[in-house]
Design a protein around this motif. Structure first.
Motif, PDB file in Angstrom:
ATOM      1  N   LEU A   1       0.873  -1.088   0.002  1.00  0.00           N
ATOM      2  CA  LEU A   1      -0.007   0.164  -0.126  1.00  0.00           C
ATOM      3  C   LEU A   1       0.899   1.156  -0.119  1.00  0.00           C
ATOM      4  O   LEU A   1       0.418   2.299  -0.762  1.00  0.00           O
ATOM      5  CB  LEU A   1      -0.872   0.113   1.291  1.00  0.00           C
ATOM      6  CG  LEU A   1      -2.138  -1.066   0.961  1.00  0.00           C
ATOM      7  CD1 LEU A   1      -2.673  -1.393   2.411  1.00  0.00           C
ATOM      8  CD2 LEU A   1      -3.211  -0.679   0.150  1.00  0.00           C
ATOM      9  N   ARG A   2       1.895   1.185   0.831  1.00  0.00           N
ATOM     10  CA  ARG A   2       2.947   2.403   0.812  1.00  0.00           C
ATOM     11  C   ARG A   2       3.573   2.493  -0.571  1.00  0.00           C
ATOM     12  O   ARG A   2       3.750   3.776  -0.931  1.00  0.00           O
ATOM     13  CB  ARG A   2       4.122   2.156   1.834  1.00  0.00           C
ATOM     14  CG  ARG A   2       4.109   3.343   2.601  1.00  0.00           C
ATOM     15  CD  ARG A   2       5.296   3.020   3.839  1.00  0.00           C
ATOM     16  NE  ARG A   2       4.614   2.849   5.110  1.00  0.00           N
ATOM     17  CZ  ARG A   2       4.495   1.573   5.690  1.00  0.00           C
ATOM     18  NH1 ARG A   2       5.194   0.602   4.937  1.00  0.00           N
ATOM     19  NH2 ARG A   2       3.588   1.723   6.564  1.00  0.00           N
ATOM     20  N   ARG A   3       3.665   1.382  -1.351  1.00  0.00           N
ATOM     21  CA  ARG A   3       4.144   1.416  -2.489  1.00  0.00           C
ATOM     22  C   ARG A   3       3.541   2.555  -3.677  1.00  0.00           C
ATOM     23  O   ARG A   3       4.069   3.131  -4.354  1.00  0.00           O
ATOM     24  CB  ARG A   3       4.582   0.081  -3.166  1.00  0.00           C
ATOM     25  CG  ARG A   3       5.253   0.236  -4.514  1.00  0.00           C
ATOM     26  CD  ARG A   3       5.449  -1.270  -5.018  1.00  0.00           C
ATOM     27  NE  ARG A   3       4.656  -2.090  -5.184  1.00  0.00           N
ATOM     28  CZ  ARG A   3       3.446  -2.303  -5.994  1.00  0.00           C
ATOM     29  NH1 ARG A   3       3.405  -1.442  -6.997  1.00  0.00           N
ATOM     30  NH2 ARG A   3       2.475  -3.027  -5.971  1.00  0.00           N
ATOM     31  N   ILE A   4       2.237   2.122  -3.719  1.00  0.00           N
ATOM     32  CA  ILE A   4       1.268   2.844  -4.632  1.00  0.00           C
ATOM     33  C   ILE A   4       0.762   3.987  -3.840  1.00  0.00           C
ATOM     34  O   ILE A   4      -0.068   4.906  -4.593  1.00  0.00           O
ATOM     35  CB  ILE A   4       0.096   2.054  -4.788  1.00  0.00           C
ATOM     36  CG1 ILE A   4      -0.811   1.745  -3.636  1.00  0.00           C
ATOM     37  CG2 ILE A   4       0.483   0.719  -5.643  1.00  0.00           C
ATOM     38  CD1 ILE A   4      -2.086   1.222  -3.907  1.00  0.00           C
ATOM     39  N   ALA A   5       1.183   4.391  -2.777  1.00  0.00           N
ATOM     40  CA  ALA A   5       0.354   5.798  -2.078  1.00  0.00           C
ATOM     41  C   ALA A   5       0.795   6.911  -2.895  1.00  0.00           C
ATOM     42  O   ALA A   5       0.175   7.750  -2.846  1.00  0.00           O
ATOM     43  CB  ALA A   5       0.892   5.734  -0.498  1.00  0.00           C
ATOM     44  N   PRO A   6       2.125   7.215  -3.431  1.00  0.00           N
ATOM     45  CA  PRO A   6       2.363   8.457  -3.971  1.00  0.00           C
ATOM     46  C   PRO A   6       1.443   8.675  -5.300  1.00  0.00           C
ATOM     47  O   PRO A   6       1.209   9.876  -5.596  1.00  0.00           O
ATOM     48  CB  PRO A   6       3.873   8.264  -4.349  1.00  0.00           C
ATOM     49  CG  PRO A   6       4.187   7.263  -3.438  1.00  0.00           C
ATOM     50  CD  PRO A   6       3.314   6.256  -3.181  1.00  0.00           C
ATOM     51  N   ASP A   7       0.819   7.601  -5.711  1.00  0.00           N
ATOM     52  CA  ASP A   7       0.014   7.562  -6.771  1.00  0.00           C
ATOM     53  C   ASP A   7      -1.555   8.044  -7.059  1.00  0.00           C
ATOM     54  O   ASP A   7      -2.214   7.996  -7.604  1.00  0.00           O
ATOM     55  CB  ASP A   7       0.142   6.378  -7.711  1.00  0.00           C
ATOM     56  CG  ASP A   7       1.436   5.934  -8.466  1.00  0.00           C
ATOM     57  OD1 ASP A   7       2.389   6.922  -8.556  1.00  0.00           O
ATOM     58  OD2 ASP A   7       1.636   4.647  -8.594  1.00  0.00           O
ATOM     59  N   HIS A   8      -1.843   7.979  -5.508  1.00  0.00           N
ATOM     60  CA  HIS A   8      -3.072   8.316  -5.127  1.00  0.00           C
ATOM     61  C   HIS A   8      -3.414   9.286  -3.994  1.00  0.00           C
ATOM     62  O   HIS A   8      -3.306   8.799  -2.877  1.00  0.00           O
ATOM     63  CB  HIS A   8      -3.875   6.848  -4.646  1.00  0.00           C
ATOM     64  CG  HIS A   8      -3.688   5.762  -5.820  1.00  0.00           C
ATOM     65  ND1 HIS A   8      -4.604   5.853  -6.646  1.00  0.00           N
ATOM     66  CD2 HIS A   8      -2.937   4.764  -5.920  1.00  0.00           C
ATOM     67  CE1 HIS A   8      -4.201   4.756  -7.553  1.00  0.00           C
ATOM     68  NE2 HIS A   8      -3.495   4.040  -7.173  1.00  0.00           N
ATOM     69  N   PRO A   9      -3.605  10.450  -4.504  1.00  0.00           N
ATOM     70  CA  PRO A   9      -3.856  11.640  -3.271  1.00  0.00           C
ATOM     71  C   PRO A   9      -5.159  11.138  -2.617  1.00  0.00           C
ATOM     72  O   PRO A   9      -6.060  10.542  -2.893  1.00  0.00           O
ATOM     73  CB  PRO A   9      -4.335  12.894  -4.157  1.00  0.00           C
ATOM     74  CG  PRO A   9      -3.499  12.389  -5.591  1.00  0.00           C
ATOM     75  CD  PRO A   9      -3.595  11.160  -5.566  1.00  0.00           C
ATOM     76  N   VAL A  10      -4.822  11.718  -1.276  1.00  0.00           N
ATOM     77  CA  VAL A  10      -6.020  11.278   0.004  1.00  0.00           C
ATOM     78  C   VAL A  10      -6.102  12.623   0.598  1.00  0.00           C
ATOM     79  O   VAL A  10      -4.936  13.240   0.848  1.00  0.00           O
ATOM     80  CB  VAL A  10      -5.556  10.148   0.762  1.00  0.00           C
ATOM     81  CG1 VAL A  10      -6.645  10.181   1.910  1.00  0.00           C
ATOM     82  CG2 VAL A  10      -5.313   8.864   0.104  1.00  0.00           C
ATOM     83  N   PHE A  11      -7.145  13.129   0.901  1.00  0.00           N
ATOM     84  CA  PHE A  11      -7.410  14.568   1.528  1.00  0.00           C
ATOM     85  C   PHE A  11      -8.327  14.151   2.712  1.00  0.00           C
ATOM     86  O   PHE A  11      -9.310  13.468   2.515  1.00  0.00           O
ATOM     87  CB  PHE A  11      -7.982  15.408   0.601  1.00  0.00           C
ATOM     88  CG  PHE A  11      -7.207  15.837  -0.446  1.00  0.00           C
ATOM     89  CD1 PHE A  11      -6.394  17.141  -0.249  1.00  0.00           C
ATOM     90  CD2 PHE A  11      -7.344  15.172  -1.780  1.00  0.00           C
ATOM     91  CE1 PHE A  11      -5.744  17.446  -1.605  1.00  0.00           C
ATOM     92  CE2 PHE A  11      -6.337  15.470  -2.614  1.00  0.00           C
ATOM     93  CZ  PHE A  11      -5.739  16.815  -2.617  1.00  0.00           C
ATOM     94  N   ARG A  12      -7.885  14.656   3.866  1.00  0.00           N
ATOM     95  CA  ARG A  12      -9.023  14.504   4.965  1.00  0.00           C
ATOM     96  C   ARG A  12      -9.702  15.869   4.914  1.00  0.00           C
ATOM     97  O   ARG A  12      -9.111  16.861   4.782  1.00  0.00           O
ATOM     98  CB  ARG A  12      -7.996  14.614   6.374  1.00  0.00           C
ATOM     99  CG  ARG A  12      -8.894  14.669   7.555  1.00  0.00           C
ATOM    100  CD  ARG A  12      -8.195  14.436   8.908  1.00  0.00           C
ATOM    101  NE  ARG A  12      -7.350  15.399   9.243  1.00  0.00           N
ATOM    102  CZ  ARG A  12      -7.589  16.761   9.627  1.00  0.00           C
ATOM    103  NH1 ARG A  12      -8.933  16.983   9.923  1.00  0.00           N
ATOM    104  NH2 ARG A  12      -6.675  17.230   9.916  1.00  0.00           N
ATOM    105  N   ILE A  13     -11.093  15.621   5.094  1.00  0.00           N
ATOM    106  CA  ILE A  13     -11.818  16.835   4.853  1.00  0.00           C
ATOM    107  C   ILE A  13     -12.548  17.214   6.348  1.00  0.00           C
ATOM    108  O   ILE A  13     -12.714  16.462   6.803  1.00  0.00           O
ATOM    109  CB  ILE A  13     -12.785  16.877   3.761  1.00  0.00           C
ATOM    110  CG1 ILE A  13     -13.631  15.570   4.190  1.00  0.00           C
ATOM    111  CG2 ILE A  13     -12.258  16.401   2.665  1.00  0.00           C
ATOM    112  CD1 ILE A  13     -14.957  15.654   3.102  1.00  0.00           C
ATOM    113  N   THR A  14     -12.695  18.565   6.458  1.00  0.00           N
ATOM    114  CA  THR A  14     -13.281  19.062   7.749  1.00  0.00           C
ATOM    115  C   THR A  14     -14.466  19.992   7.340  1.00  0.00           C
ATOM    116  O   THR A  14     -14.181  21.078   6.638  1.00  0.00           O
ATOM    117  CB  THR A  14     -12.117  19.645   8.691  1.00  0.00           C
ATOM    118  OG1 THR A  14     -10.948  18.681   9.050  1.00  0.00           O
ATOM    119  CG2 THR A  14     -12.805  20.204   9.868  1.00  0.00           C
ATOM    120  N   VAL A  15     -15.486  19.667   7.810  1.00  0.00           N
ATOM    121  CA  VAL A  15     -16.554  20.437   7.603  1.00  0.00           C
ATOM    122  C   VAL A  15     -16.262  21.952   8.058  1.00  0.00           C
ATOM    123  O   VAL A  15     -16.030  21.962   9.493  1.00  0.00           O
ATOM    124  CB  VAL A  15     -17.986  19.787   7.946  1.00  0.00           C
ATOM    125  CG1 VAL A  15     -18.809  20.925   7.739  1.00  0.00           C
ATOM    126  CG2 VAL A  15     -18.120  18.673   7.167  1.00  0.00           C
TER     127      VAL A  15
END
Length: 149
Positions: free
Chosen positions: A133-147
């Motif tokens: 999962l760490r190997r592919i992590a740079p290819d998939h942005p993830v954003f934590r969102i706060t209302v």
């Protein structure tokens, strides 16, 4: 930063995305779907796309299965946007998640939507190791969102 992008095909753009956006726009969430609205980084105009809202331990996240696509670039520039479901609109701020912190989030995302998006993750799935999962992590942005309140 990775430049990985997997562009959607004609059927996805013209049929699936439009159908999910139409249903979500009328208040019917399809497996957690929302319509993401983010201001364009150059035009300032609202840009919309259907997304899957991931909730892990009470925190909300947006994952980009297709990589560093337009909405991810716009999100970085704008720092937030809106999630829409029917007439409900939630304004939010976004913080990008570091690659080392992504494995449990990617695992949860794939656990829920692998049938829909698994092809974009290079054979990695919810049962994969943290290293995979760490190997592919740079290819998939993830954003934590706060209302915003």
């Amino acid at each position: 930063m990775s430049t990985h992008v997997q562009k959607p095909g004609w059927f996805t753009v013209n049929v699936l995305n439009r159908l999910v956006a139409w249903l979500t726009g009328r208040g019917l969430s399809v497996w957690g779907s929302r319509v993401l609205a983010v201001r364009g980084r150059r035009s300032g105009q609202w840009r919309t796309t259907p997304v899957n809202l991931l909730i892990v331990d009470g925190e909300r996240y947006l994952v980009a299965p297709r990589g560093h696509v337009q909405w991810t670039h716009n999100m970085r520039a704008a720092g937030g946007g809106e999630l829409r479901l029917g007439r409900s609109v939630e304004a939010f701020t976004a913080t990008e998640v570091a690659d080392d912190d992504k494995p449990p989030l990617l695992r949860a995302y794939l656990g829920r939507w692998k049938a829909e998006v698994g092809v974009f993750f290079k054979g990695v799935g919810p049962a994969s190791s943290d290293d995979e999962l760490r190997r592919i992590a740079p290819d998939h942005p993830v954003f934590r969102i706060t209302v915003r309140s």
